[in-house]
Design a protein around this motif. Structure first.
Motif, mmCIF file in Angstrom:
data_model
loop_
_atom_site.group_PDB
_atom_site.id
_atom_site.type_symbol
_atom_site.label_atom_id
_atom_site.label_comp_id
_atom_site.label_asym_id
_atom_site.label_seq_id
_atom_site.Cartn_x
_atom_site.Cartn_y
_atom_site.Cartn_z
ATOM 1 N N SER A 148 -5.155 -64.734 -4.385
ATOM 2 C CA SER A 148 -5.051 -64.319 -2.992
ATOM 3 C C SER A 148 -4.417 -62.938 -2.916
ATOM 4 O O SER A 148 -3.496 -62.614 -3.662
ATOM 5 C CB SER A 148 -4.199 -65.319 -2.201
ATOM 6 O OG SER A 148 -3.920 -64.824 -0.910
ATOM 7 N N ASP A 149 -4.917 -62.121 -1.996
ATOM 8 C CA ASP A 149 -4.339 -60.787 -1.815
ATOM 9 C C ASP A 149 -3.373 -60.746 -0.643
ATOM 10 O O ASP A 149 -2.953 -59.673 -0.209
ATOM 11 C CB ASP A 149 -5.446 -59.745 -1.624
ATOM 12 C CG ASP A 149 -6.339 -60.046 -0.422
ATOM 13 O OD1 ASP A 149 -6.101 -61.077 0.247
ATOM 14 O OD2 ASP A 149 -7.279 -59.265 -0.168
ATOM 15 N N ASP A 150 -3.024 -61.924 -0.121
ATOM 16 C CA ASP A 150 -2.091 -61.995 1.001
ATOM 17 C C ASP A 150 -0.669 -62.071 0.458
ATOM 18 O O ASP A 150 -0.278 -63.078 -0.142
ATOM 19 C CB ASP A 150 -2.393 -63.227 1.864
ATOM 20 C CG ASP A 150 -1.707 -63.173 3.223
ATOM 21 O OD1 ASP A 150 -0.795 -62.336 3.384
ATOM 22 O OD2 ASP A 150 -2.079 -63.956 4.118
ATOM 23 N N ASP A 151 0.097 -61.010 0.637
ATOM 24 C CA ASP A 151 1.480 -60.997 0.162
ATOM 25 C C ASP A 151 2.468 -60.997 1.324
ATOM 26 O O ASP A 151 3.615 -60.590 1.180
ATOM 27 C CB ASP A 151 1.734 -59.786 -0.741
ATOM 28 C CG ASP A 151 1.515 -58.463 -0.019
ATOM 29 O OD1 ASP A 151 1.089 -58.478 1.161
ATOM 30 O OD2 ASP A 151 1.766 -57.405 -0.634
ATOM 31 N N ARG A 152 1.990 -61.471 2.479
ATOM 32 C CA ARG A 152 2.859 -61.534 3.661
ATOM 33 C C ARG A 152 2.652 -62.861 4.373
ATOM 34 O O ARG A 152 1.543 -63.225 4.740
ATOM 35 C CB ARG A 152 2.537 -60.386 4.620
ATOM 36 C CG ARG A 152 3.385 -60.380 5.890
ATOM 37 C CD ARG A 152 2.928 -59.284 6.829
ATOM 38 N NE ARG A 152 3.068 -57.979 6.198
ATOM 39 C CZ ARG A 152 2.334 -56.914 6.534
ATOM 40 N NH1 ARG A 152 1.396 -57.023 7.454
ATOM 41 N NH2 ARG A 152 2.533 -55.764 5.933
ATOM 42 N N LEU A 153 3.719 -63.623 4.548
ATOM 43 C CA LEU A 153 3.692 -64.883 5.280
ATOM 44 C C LEU A 153 3.954 -64.584 6.751
ATOM 45 O O LEU A 153 4.927 -63.899 7.082
ATOM 46 C CB LEU A 153 4.765 -65.836 4.728
ATOM 47 C CG LEU A 153 4.719 -67.296 5.153
ATOM 48 C CD1 LEU A 153 3.420 -67.960 4.727
ATOM 49 C CD2 LEU A 153 5.913 -68.051 4.552
ATOM 50 N N THR A 154 3.093 -65.092 7.635
ATOM 51 C CA THR A 154 3.148 -64.717 9.048
ATOM 52 C C THR A 154 3.384 -65.933 9.938
ATOM 53 O O THR A 154 2.655 -66.924 9.856
ATOM 54 C CB THR A 154 1.844 -64.017 9.475
ATOM 55 O OG1 THR A 154 1.632 -62.863 8.652
ATOM 56 C CG2 THR A 154 1.910 -63.579 10.927
ATOM 57 N N PHE A 155 4.414 -65.835 10.789
ATOM 58 C CA PHE A 155 4.725 -66.861 11.776
ATOM 59 C C PHE A 155 4.772 -66.215 13.167
ATOM 60 O O PHE A 155 4.372 -65.062 13.330
ATOM 61 C CB PHE A 155 6.075 -67.522 11.456
ATOM 62 C CG PHE A 155 6.114 -68.204 10.120
ATOM 63 C CD1 PHE A 155 5.216 -69.216 9.810
ATOM 64 C CD2 PHE A 155 7.044 -67.841 9.151
ATOM 65 C CE1 PHE A 155 5.243 -69.857 8.577
ATOM 66 C CE2 PHE A 155 7.080 -68.468 7.917
ATOM 67 C CZ PHE A 155 6.180 -69.477 7.632
ATOM 68 N N GLU A 382 -6.478 -67.995 12.426
ATOM 69 C CA GLU A 382 -5.758 -67.759 11.168
ATOM 70 C C GLU A 382 -5.020 -66.415 11.159
ATOM 71 O O GLU A 382 -4.887 -65.768 10.120
ATOM 72 C CB GLU A 382 -6.702 -67.874 9.980
ATOM 73 C CG GLU A 382 -7.319 -69.263 9.852
ATOM 74 C CD GLU A 382 -8.144 -69.444 8.602
ATOM 75 O OE1 GLU A 382 -7.551 -69.758 7.555
ATOM 76 O OE2 GLU A 382 -9.376 -69.250 8.681
ATOM 77 N N GLU A 383 -4.527 -66.035 12.326
ATOM 78 C CA GLU A 383 -3.687 -64.842 12.417
ATOM 79 C C GLU A 383 -2.285 -65.155 11.911
ATOM 80 O O GLU A 383 -1.609 -64.291 11.351
ATOM 81 C CB GLU A 383 -3.634 -64.344 13.865
ATOM 82 C CG GLU A 383 -2.783 -63.108 14.078
ATOM 83 C CD GLU A 383 -2.633 -62.720 15.529
ATOM 84 O OE1 GLU A 383 -2.201 -61.580 15.800
ATOM 85 O OE2 GLU A 383 -2.936 -63.561 16.407
ATOM 86 N N THR A 384 -1.830 -66.390 12.143
ATOM 87 C CA THR A 384 -0.548 -66.838 11.615
ATOM 88 C C THR A 384 -0.792 -67.890 10.537
ATOM 89 O O THR A 384 -1.845 -68.542 10.503
ATOM 90 C CB THR A 384 0.345 -67.422 12.721
ATOM 91 O OG1 THR A 384 -0.382 -68.438 13.441
ATOM 92 C CG2 THR A 384 0.791 -66.339 13.693
ATOM 93 N N ASP A 385 0.183 -68.054 9.655
ATOM 94 C CA ASP A 385 0.039 -68.938 8.503
ATOM 95 C C ASP A 385 0.660 -70.308 8.713
ATOM 96 O O ASP A 385 0.599 -71.155 7.815
ATOM 97 C CB ASP A 385 0.667 -68.282 7.274
ATOM 98 C CG ASP A 385 -0.063 -67.006 6.889
ATOM 99 O OD1 ASP A 385 -1.302 -67.020 6.838
ATOM 100 O OD2 ASP A 385 0.620 -65.985 6.646
ATOM 101 N N GLY A 386 1.277 -70.524 9.872
ATOM 102 C CA GLY A 386 1.865 -71.827 10.129
ATOM 103 C C GLY A 386 2.819 -71.769 11.295
ATOM 104 O O GLY A 386 3.045 -70.715 11.904
ATOM 105 N N SER A 387 3.378 -72.927 11.598
ATOM 106 C CA SER A 387 4.362 -73.031 12.670
ATOM 107 C C SER A 387 5.287 -74.191 12.351
ATOM 108 O O SER A 387 4.835 -75.263 11.921
ATOM 109 C CB SER A 387 3.678 -73.268 14.018
ATOM 110 O OG SER A 387 4.627 -73.394 15.058
ATOM 111 N N ALA A 388 6.589 -73.979 12.551
ATOM 112 C CA ALA A 388 7.551 -75.047 12.275
ATOM 113 C C ALA A 388 7.228 -76.272 13.111
ATOM 114 O O ALA A 388 7.021 -77.373 12.581
ATOM 115 C CB ALA A 388 8.971 -74.568 12.559
ATOM 116 N N THR A 389 7.163 -76.111 14.430
ATOM 117 C CA THR A 389 6.756 -77.176 15.336
ATOM 118 C C THR A 389 6.067 -76.545 16.530
ATOM 119 O O THR A 389 6.435 -75.458 16.973
ATOM 120 C CB THR A 389 7.961 -78.000 15.842
ATOM 121 O OG1 THR A 389 8.824 -77.170 16.612
ATOM 122 C CG2 THR A 389 8.715 -78.637 14.696
#
Length: 638
Positions: A148-155, A382-389
């Protein structure tokens, strides 16, 4: 859930093995369902169902609820454990007087993308953390996939990034980036109720002395070592700012805090308590804390409090602390602050963090997403990689790509109806009970869950949580459950409701309940931004109107509701969480219900109630002060 005492059939603390048996053969995660509100989920504010930890107290409890006469008298039941007996007594008072009407228990949807990222499966126990977006990266369980070339986690974050600040005692716009900038005191699994060390690597409680051992080898982002002084600073400032831990350290005299919270050496903090306290309650207060109080940044504020000799000096110190902003924080977490603008907050990896080797990406960013709709779309696209809640209804869940998984996490709270005890007609317990008999809580849970099965109807309105795993009947109420009224969990008990209203002087005419020619009117206020709550309120209104009660849903702008209507007690019936979220031990729920700022000031709850007795060895007579029982519970023996 928190790591607190549960009780088995022998009245001894419920073992972890027994707790897992209660969770069911499929494990803790597989059977769970989840949800969240809007900012209530992420911001940890008093407006989202309880201070859940270090909120302040305030206000006078009011007068006795003189009209709250029980509908029937219970036969006192014997119990061997003082702690369990007190829990059951508080639950019974709640069930018989209904200071609030719990409608549903909720669990949170948590999101993780899997196209560029390796994360545990949605049924993994590793997802049952407080919170996955914080802990999975630290432990190496949220990593970039090979190739993967994604080196930034986005929330995402709620507040404008450049307006966010990082002083937790300021109370305004505490930036979401805190989750990676600062480390929590301890790690906490909500499903298994297990604590494990982190900044606080170990602890011990010996009578009135609580000893905390600080993780060695950790540094602040400016290179300073993390020491016991920093941890003591954090605890002191929390207490000076009105944090609930202060009730066990310095309940009457804040000037004693400096003597009772001390750094014994570089890695040891000692807290001297005023009395012996249940260890589980202490840990629940300590675990959520972020270590923010870098001595080089906050030491001067601590010194001002420690050296204050008058209330005026303490007030000035508090004003200075709470008005300070920290736009460029010195953190201690695995990522350090880089910059913030109107669109995003950017963090970069701190290579000297003890867990840095577990992380194979260089940046974390938080995008400004102030509304649920924007957050939904960001996950869908898929602009963000996840969400806590985050609460996402089924029509939006169906739009998620296959690469987005949804895990489900217990929250130990949920939507409830809170009653203003200074407003007619709900100051009459018979009216409150009639409402409870009319409301079909299963329908409320289904409709507010919006097809997600993320809400579970409350079976016994009692202030106890654990609907998702049988903990209420199997542990807290074991041996006495038959004494509790369900008020018709999944049905409408019209005969019982009618009898209560008739006893209260109402009669039904033309399909409407009336007294002296005036219709029985129940306006329900709530925050319009909490879509799941709005759906629940509309369901309640429909049920009440069908029964002949003139109910109305009056949803207000979210900030207006919390900042004006709710906080000023400008409601007859309001929407609010009925338990202290993310805590499983009943102490926290009953403290929220009977002894919180909200109960005393927004709901105008009386200090005394009239309720039949469940355990006569716990209290004498029908007149009860629940706040006294809550206080006793913190030190009750098992």
């Amino acid at each position: 859930m928190s790591d607190n005492q549960q009780h088995g059939s022998d009245r001894t603390p419920l073992s972890r093995r027994r707790m897992m048996q209660l969770l069911g053969a499929t494990g803790a995660a597989a059977g769970l369902a989840g949800c969240g509100g809007q900012s209530a989920v992420e911001t940890d504010t008093p407006g989202d169902g309880g201070d859940g930890g270090d909120g302040g107290d305030g206000g006078d409890g009011g007068s006795s609820d003189e009209t709250d006469t029980p509908t029937e008298t219970a036969t006192p039941v014997q119990v061997d454990s003082e702690s369990l007996g007190t829990i059951q007594e508080l639950a019974y008072v709640t069930n018989q007087t209904l200071p609030v009407l719990p409608l549903q228990e909720k669990l949170a949807q948590s999101f993780q993308t899997t196209d560029d990222w390796s994360v545990p499966s949605k049924d993994s126990d590793k997802l049952q953390l407080y919170w996955p977006t914080e802990w999975l990266p630290r432990s190496g369980d949220w990593t970039g996939k090979d190739g993967s070339d994604d080196d930034r986690l986005t929330f995402a974050q709620w507040a404008v990034p450049k307006d966010s600040q990082y002083n937790p005692w300021n109370g305004k716009n505490f930036g979401e980036a805190r989750r990676m900038l600062f480390d929590r005191f301890m790690k906490y699994n909500l499903a298994t109720q297990e604590y494990s060390g982190y900044v606080i690597s170990d602890h011990s409680l010996d009578g009135k002395t609580l000893t905390l051992n600080v993780r060695e080898g950790q540094t602040w982002h400016n290179g300073d070592a993390v020491t016991a002084t920093d941890v003591a600073n954090q605890i002191k400032l929390d207490i000076y700012n009105g944090g609930s831990l202060g009730q066990f350290v310095a309940p009457e005299d804040k000037g004693k805090v400096s003597e009772r919270v001390v750094a014994a050496d570089d890695t040891t903090v000692e807290l001297t308590l005023t009395e012996e306290v249940n260890e589980d309650i202490l840990l629940a207060y300590l675990q959520p804390k972020y270590l923010v109080a870098h001595d080089g940044t906050y030491g001067e504020f601590v010194a001002a409090f420690d050296e204050a000799e008058s209330e005026d000096e303490r007030s000035q110190a508090l004003s200075d602390l709470t008005s300070d902003t920290t736009p460029d924080p010195v953190g201690c977490g695995p990522f350090q602050f880089e910059d913030a603008d109107t669109r995003r907050t950017l963090l970069t990896k701190y290579d000297d963090h003890p867990d840095a080797d577990n992380i194979n990406y260089s940046e974390v960013e938080y995008l400004y997403k102030p509304e649920n709709q924007g957050r939904w779309n960001s996950l869908i696209n898929e602009e963000t990689d996840g969400s806590a809640t985050l609460f996402m209804p089924s029509n939006k869940l169906n739009q998620l790509p296959d690469s987005v998984q949804v895990s489900l996490i217990p929250r130990h709270w949920g939507l409830g109806l809170v009653f203003n005890f200074e407003k007619s007609p709900v100051d009459d317990p018979r009216v409150r009970k009639a409402i409870a008999h009319v409301v079909n809580r299963e329908a409320v849970a289904k409709n507010s869950g919006a097809g997600t099965n993320s809400k579970i109807a409350v079976t016994y309105p009692s202030g106890l949580t654990g609907e998702f795993n049988g903990q209420i009947e199997g542990a807290w109420l074991e041996g006495v459950v038959d004494e509790f009224d369900t008020y018709g969990r999944g049905s409408v008990q019209t005969d019982k409701a009618a009898s209560l209203l008739q006893d209260a002087g109402y009669e039904k005419s033309g399909g409407t309940w009336q007294k002296d020619g005036d219709p029985l009117t129940i306006p329900i206020k709530g925050p319009s931004g909490f879509s799941d709550w709005v759906a629940g309120a509309e369901t309640v209104v429909s049920q009440l109107r069908e029964f002949g009660i003139d109910a109305q849903a009056k949803m207000k702008d979210t900030s207006t509701y919390w900042g004006q209507d709710y906080s000023n007690g400008d409601f007859v019936v309001g929407l609010q969480g009925w338990a202290s979220y993310d805590q499983s031990h009943p102490y926290f729920h009953f403290q929220w219900l009977f002894d919180s700022w909200d109960a005393k000031n927004a709901w105008n709850l009386p200090t005394e109630f009239e309720s039949p007795v469940l355990h006569d060895q716990i209290r004498d007579g029908d007149t009860v002060v629940p706040g006294d029982l809550v206080s006793a519970l913190s030190t009750a023996s098992e």
